[in-house]
Design a protein around this motif. Structure first.
Motif: not given
Length: 196
Positions: A6, A9-10, A12-14, A16-17, A20, A50, A61, A65
């Motif tokens: 988790r 995953s968190d 990686r999301e940070r 990506l955000a 972006e 990552h 990516e 996304r």
């Protein structure tokens, strides 16, 4: 899911955000991995954990996304508008303008030129499927009785998308009225031309 999964995953999301937002604001060429890492408060070498293939893989990516999210939102707005093609086109335009500016023109004209040809080709397909296909379907419905123009539905969809993106790109000093009023003017122009 284990806590480490988790946390991974968190993290990686940070990444990506942040990527972006920075790619959207400044473009692929200008943004470095160091910029993204600085924004996140981490070392730039940590990003390779990552995205071991580097900046281009991260960019692909991020855009893929974002476009998938656009497709879902755009199709939902179009479907909710009902059967009338003008209502569907209006709903699509208003939904697109409710999102952060895409900078699609810059992405297609600048960013795509500096990534690998295969990555650019893949992203052009994603953009086409996410943005142009839903709009093309509206134009196909509107032009069902005009076989010559019907064949150009994808071109017309691209032109319409450019007009809508242009609303977002206008300097405030050039704009009289709200974005909603500008959408109505654009729809009138598309529907009736300049002579009405």
């Amino acid at each position: 899911m284990k806590n480490t999964d988790r946390g991974e995953s968190d993290a990686r999301e940070r990444v990506l955000a942040a990527a972006e937002r920075l790619f959207r604001e400044r473009g692929y060429q200008v943004v470095t991995l160091r910029d993204i890492a600085r924004d996140l408060g981490i070392r730039h070498t940590s990003l390779y954990h990552h995205f071991p293939q580097g900046k281009e893989a991260l960019f692909v990516e991020v855009i893929t996304r974002r476009m998938q999210g656009y497709r879902a939102g755009l199709e939902g707005a179009i479907q909710a508008a009902g059967a009338d093609w003008q209502d569907r086109l209006r709903a699509a335009a208003l939904w697109l303008l409710s999102q952060p500016a895409m900078q699609l023109g810059r992405m297609l004209q600048s960013d795509m030129r500096v990534i690998s040809s295969q990555a650019a080709k893949n992203l052009r397909v994603v953009v086409f499927e996410s943005l142009l296909l839903p709009l093309t379907a509206i134009f196909q419905d509107a032009l069902a009785n005009n076989p010559i123009k019907h064949q150009r539905s994808a071109t017309l969809a691209g032109m319409f998308l450019s007009l809508i993106e242009g609303i977002d790109n206008l300097p405030p000093s050039y704009v009289t009225g709200s974005k909603e009023e500008l959408v109505e003017m654009t729809l009138d122009l598309v529907t009736n031309g300049l002579q009405s």
